[in-house]
Scaffold this motif. Structure first.
Motif, PDB file in Angstrom:
ATOM      1  N   MET A  36       0.826  -1.188   0.000  1.00  0.00           N
ATOM      2  CA  MET A  36       0.000   0.000   0.000  1.00  0.00           C
ATOM      3  C   MET A  36       0.874   1.257   0.000  1.00  0.00           C
ATOM      4  SD  MET A  36      -2.947  -1.194  -0.167  1.00  0.00           S
ATOM      5  CE  MET A  36      -4.328  -0.310   0.410  1.00  0.00           C
ATOM      6  N   VAL A  37       1.938   1.226   0.765  1.00  0.00           N
ATOM      7  CA  VAL A  37       2.830   2.382   0.813  1.00  0.00           C
ATOM      8  C   VAL A  37       3.461   2.603  -0.552  1.00  0.00           C
ATOM      9  CG1 VAL A  37       4.968   3.275   1.828  1.00  0.00           C
ATOM     10  CG2 VAL A  37       3.273   2.164   3.279  1.00  0.00           C
ATOM     11  N   ALA A  38       3.833   1.523  -1.224  1.00  0.00           N
ATOM     12  CA  ALA A  38       4.436   1.653  -2.556  1.00  0.00           C
ATOM     13  C   ALA A  38       3.441   2.251  -3.544  1.00  0.00           C
ATOM     14  CB  ALA A  38       4.922   0.296  -3.051  1.00  0.00           C
ATOM     15  N   LEU A  39       2.165   1.868  -3.433  1.00  0.00           N
ATOM     16  CA  LEU A  39       1.148   2.436  -4.329  1.00  0.00           C
ATOM     17  C   LEU A  39       1.019   3.938  -4.129  1.00  0.00           C
ATOM     18  CD1 LEU A  39      -1.720  -0.218  -4.087  1.00  0.00           C
ATOM     19  CD2 LEU A  39      -0.116   0.126  -5.961  1.00  0.00           C
ATOM     20  N   VAL A  40       0.979   4.359  -2.876  1.00  0.00           N
ATOM     21  CA  VAL A  40       0.873   5.790  -2.588  1.00  0.00           C
ATOM     22  C   VAL A  40       2.131   6.507  -3.054  1.00  0.00           C
ATOM     23  CG1 VAL A  40       0.743   7.512  -0.748  1.00  0.00           C
ATOM     24  CG2 VAL A  40      -0.755   5.520  -0.698  1.00  0.00           C
ATOM     25  N   SER A  41       3.270   5.918  -2.794  1.00  0.00           N
ATOM     26  CA  SER A  41       4.533   6.529  -3.190  1.00  0.00           C
ATOM     27  C   SER A  41       4.590   6.729  -4.703  1.00  0.00           C
ATOM     28  CB  SER A  41       5.692   5.652  -2.723  1.00  0.00           C
ATOM     29  OG  SER A  41       6.910   6.235  -3.064  1.00  0.00           O
ATOM     30  N   ARG A  42       4.183   5.702  -5.465  1.00  0.00           N
ATOM     31  CA  ARG A  42       4.175   5.831  -6.925  1.00  0.00           C
ATOM     32  C   ARG A  42       3.188   6.904  -7.378  1.00  0.00           C
ATOM     33  NH1 ARG A  42       4.744  -0.024  -7.030  1.00  0.00           N
ATOM     34  NH2 ARG A  42       2.509  -0.218  -7.352  1.00  0.00           N
ATOM     35  N   SER A  43       2.026   6.956  -6.729  1.00  0.00           N
ATOM     36  CA  SER A  43       1.017   7.959  -7.100  1.00  0.00           C
ATOM     37  C   SER A  43       1.532   9.371  -6.833  1.00  0.00           C
ATOM     38  CB  SER A  43      -0.279   7.732  -6.329  1.00  0.00           C
ATOM     39  OG  SER A  43      -0.843   6.494  -6.669  1.00  0.00           O
ATOM     40  N   LEU A  44       2.185   9.579  -5.691  1.00  0.00           N
ATOM     41  CA  LEU A  44       2.747  10.893  -5.374  1.00  0.00           C
ATOM     42  C   LEU A  44       3.836  11.267  -6.370  1.00  0.00           C
ATOM     43  CD1 LEU A  44       2.980  10.737  -1.480  1.00  0.00           C
ATOM     44  CD2 LEU A  44       1.557  12.300  -2.822  1.00  0.00           C
ATOM     45  N   GLY A  48      -7.428  13.428  -2.621  1.00  0.00           N
ATOM     46  CA  GLY A  48      -8.405  12.744  -3.463  1.00  0.00           C
ATOM     47  C   GLY A  48      -7.793  12.163  -4.712  1.00  0.00           C
ATOM     48  N   THR A  49      -6.913  12.915  -5.345  1.00  0.00           N
ATOM     49  CA  THR A  49      -6.259  12.441  -6.568  1.00  0.00           C
ATOM     50  C   THR A  49      -5.411  11.209  -6.289  1.00  0.00           C
ATOM     51  OG1 THR A  49      -6.244  14.664  -7.498  1.00  0.00           O
ATOM     52  CG2 THR A  49      -4.650  13.107  -8.412  1.00  0.00           C
ATOM     53  N   VAL A  50      -4.635  11.252  -5.219  1.00  0.00           N
ATOM     54  CA  VAL A  50      -3.772  10.116  -4.873  1.00  0.00           C
ATOM     55  C   VAL A  50      -4.619   8.899  -4.471  1.00  0.00           C
ATOM     56  CG1 VAL A  50      -2.027   9.266  -3.241  1.00  0.00           C
ATOM     57  CG2 VAL A  50      -1.803  11.542  -4.258  1.00  0.00           C
ATOM     58  N   MET A  51      -5.665   9.113  -3.706  1.00  0.00           N
ATOM     59  CA  MET A  51      -6.499   7.989  -3.269  1.00  0.00           C
ATOM     60  C   MET A  51      -7.226   7.352  -4.454  1.00  0.00           C
ATOM     61  SD  MET A  51      -5.737   7.650  -0.191  1.00  0.00           S
ATOM     62  CE  MET A  51      -6.778   7.113   1.130  1.00  0.00           C
ATOM     63  N   ARG A  52      -7.681   8.159  -5.400  1.00  0.00           N
ATOM     64  CA  ARG A  52      -8.338   7.586  -6.590  1.00  0.00           C
ATOM     65  C   ARG A  52      -7.331   6.797  -7.426  1.00  0.00           C
ATOM     66  NH1 ARG A  52     -11.468  12.240  -5.922  1.00  0.00           N
ATOM     67  NH2 ARG A  52     -10.084  13.558  -7.144  1.00  0.00           N
ATOM     68  N   ALA A  53      -6.105   7.306  -7.557  1.00  0.00           N
ATOM     69  CA  ALA A  53      -5.067   6.583  -8.299  1.00  0.00           C
ATOM     70  C   ALA A  53      -4.737   5.271  -7.599  1.00  0.00           C
ATOM     71  CB  ALA A  53      -3.817   7.452  -8.442  1.00  0.00           C
ATOM     72  N   ARG A  54      -4.667   5.300  -6.277  1.00  0.00           N
ATOM     73  CA  ARG A  54      -4.386   4.078  -5.518  1.00  0.00           C
ATOM     74  C   ARG A  54      -5.495   3.054  -5.725  1.00  0.00           C
ATOM     75  NH1 ARG A  54      -4.509   3.472   0.953  1.00  0.00           N
ATOM     76  NH2 ARG A  54      -6.702   3.653   0.452  1.00  0.00           N
ATOM     77  N   ARG A  55      -6.734   3.533  -5.714  1.00  0.00           N
ATOM     78  CA  ARG A  55      -7.871   2.630  -5.906  1.00  0.00           C
ATOM     79  C   ARG A  55      -7.839   1.989  -7.301  1.00  0.00           C
ATOM     80  NH1 ARG A  55     -12.869   1.925  -3.366  1.00  0.00           N
ATOM     81  NH2 ARG A  55     -14.351   0.905  -4.734  1.00  0.00           N
ATOM     82  N   ARG A  56      -7.539   2.794  -8.326  1.00  0.00           N
ATOM     83  CA  ARG A  56      -7.446   2.246  -9.695  1.00  0.00           C
ATOM     84  C   ARG A  56      -6.357   1.185  -9.770  1.00  0.00           C
ATOM     85  NH1 ARG A  56      -8.164   7.671 -10.998  1.00  0.00           N
ATOM     86  NH2 ARG A  56      -5.928   7.927 -11.350  1.00  0.00           N
ATOM     87  N   GLU A  57      -5.228   1.440  -9.138  1.00  0.00           N
ATOM     88  CA  GLU A  57      -4.132   0.474  -9.144  1.00  0.00           C
ATOM     89  C   GLU A  57      -4.516  -0.796  -8.395  1.00  0.00           C
ATOM     90  OE1 GLU A  57      -0.260  -0.921 -10.104  1.00  0.00           O
ATOM     91  OE2 GLU A  57      -1.533   0.653 -10.926  1.00  0.00           O
ATOM     92  N   GLU A  64      -7.558  -1.978  -8.032  1.00  0.00           N
ATOM     93  CA  GLU A  64      -8.515  -2.687  -8.887  1.00  0.00           C
ATOM     94  C   GLU A  64      -7.787  -3.439  -9.995  1.00  0.00           C
ATOM     95  OE1 GLU A  64     -11.156   0.450 -10.077  1.00  0.00           O
ATOM     96  OE2 GLU A  64     -12.330   0.306  -8.218  1.00  0.00           O
ATOM     97  N   ARG A  65      -6.770  -2.814 -10.586  1.00  0.00           N
ATOM     98  CA  ARG A  65      -5.990  -3.471 -11.635  1.00  0.00           C
ATOM     99  C   ARG A  65      -5.298  -4.724 -11.095  1.00  0.00           C
ATOM    100  NH1 ARG A  65      -1.252  -4.385 -13.017  1.00  0.00           N
ATOM    101  NH2 ARG A  65      -0.232  -3.122 -11.448  1.00  0.00           N
ATOM    102  N   ALA A  85      -6.043  -8.528 -12.301  1.00  0.00           N
ATOM    103  CA  ALA A  85      -4.920  -9.290 -12.841  1.00  0.00           C
ATOM    104  C   ALA A  85      -4.671 -10.572 -12.060  1.00  0.00           C
ATOM    105  CB  ALA A  85      -3.661  -8.429 -12.852  1.00  0.00           C
ATOM    106  N   SER A  86      -4.976 -10.570 -10.779  1.00  0.00           N
ATOM    107  CA  SER A  86      -4.737 -11.754  -9.950  1.00  0.00           C
ATOM    108  C   SER A  86      -5.877 -12.765 -10.037  1.00  0.00           C
ATOM    109  CB  SER A  86      -4.516 -11.361  -8.495  1.00  0.00           C
ATOM    110  OG  SER A  86      -5.717 -10.846  -7.958  1.00  0.00           O
ATOM    111  N   GLY A  87      -6.992 -12.364 -10.640  1.00  0.00           N
ATOM    112  CA  GLY A  87      -8.124 -13.277 -10.775  1.00  0.00           C
ATOM    113  C   GLY A  87      -8.942 -13.444  -9.510  1.00  0.00           C
ATOM    114  N   LEU A  88      -8.726 -12.595  -8.529  1.00  0.00           N
ATOM    115  CA  LEU A  88      -9.493 -12.678  -7.290  1.00  0.00           C
ATOM    116  C   LEU A  88     -10.946 -12.290  -7.540  1.00  0.00           C
ATOM    117  CD1 LEU A  88      -6.988 -11.035  -4.802  1.00  0.00           C
ATOM    118  CD2 LEU A  88      -7.525 -13.465  -5.025  1.00  0.00           C
ATOM    119  N   VAL A  89     -11.837 -12.925  -6.804  1.00  0.00           N
ATOM    120  CA  VAL A  89     -13.261 -12.628  -6.913  1.00  0.00           C
ATOM    121  C   VAL A  89     -13.702 -11.944  -5.621  1.00  0.00           C
ATOM    122  CG1 VAL A  89     -15.557 -13.609  -7.190  1.00  0.00           C
ATOM    123  CG2 VAL A  89     -13.630 -14.609  -8.420  1.00  0.00           C
TER     124      VAL A  89
END
Length: 159
Positions: A1-9, A87-96, A98-99, A103-107
């Motif tokens: 999660m930290v990596a996702l936020v870091s990439r978004s920032l 908001g921008t960072v949280m939406r980007a994190r959410r999109r990532e 979801e991707r 990609a992992s096939g989780l239901v």
């Protein structure tokens, strides 16, 4: 999660550290905070929070203010720019996220979603819908009045 936020920032070129972003998220989710309470919540020394917020104020992401007639307590709140960044960072994190899930096939079965909501609450965070409601109002005027700015004077005192 930290990596996702870091990439978004980094993608936004926001010039905000992860610690600073955590402070912005706290203000977005919980509204204006006394600086002393915020330092405790972030588990940093009050002087560390002061320096962090000095930088966030200079970037116009956070505003200091006094609430009511209590001139002793310094309160912190998001500015509209701070709210928008979160908001921008949280939406980007959410999109990532979801991707990654796709990609992992989780239901996302109802029991799995309920379990994740329970986990979020157990660690002291807000469910998604509540978080976004609070985020929406996080840069609104306090107590129906515009925020009164507080700044540091040349002698180091707050005014």
């Amino acid at each position: 999660m930290v990596a996702l936020v870091s990439r978004s920032l980094a993608a936004l070129d926001a010039d905000v550290t992860l610690a600073q972003f955590r402070a912005l998220v706290l203000l977005a989710g919980h509204g204006p905070q006394r600086s002393t309470a915020m330092a405790r919540e972030l588990q940093v020394a009050p002087s560390t929070l002061t320096r962090m917020c000095d930088r966030l104020v200079r970037k116009s992401l956070v505003q200091r203010f006094h609430r009511g007639h209590d001139r002793r307590s310094i309160w912190l709140a998001l500015t509209p720019a701070g709210r928008d960044l979160v908001g921008t960072v949280m939406r980007a994190r959410r999109r990532e996220l979801e991707r990654i899930v796709v990609a992992s096939g989780l239901v996302a079965s109802p029991p799995a979603v309920d379990l994740l909501h329970d986990f979020v609450r157990a660690v002291g965070e807000l469910p998604d819908e509540e978080w976004w409601r609070r985020w929406e109002a996080s840069a609104d005027p306090v107590d129906g009045a515009p925020l009164m700015g507080v700044h540091r004077q040349a002698d180091g005192a707050w005014a």
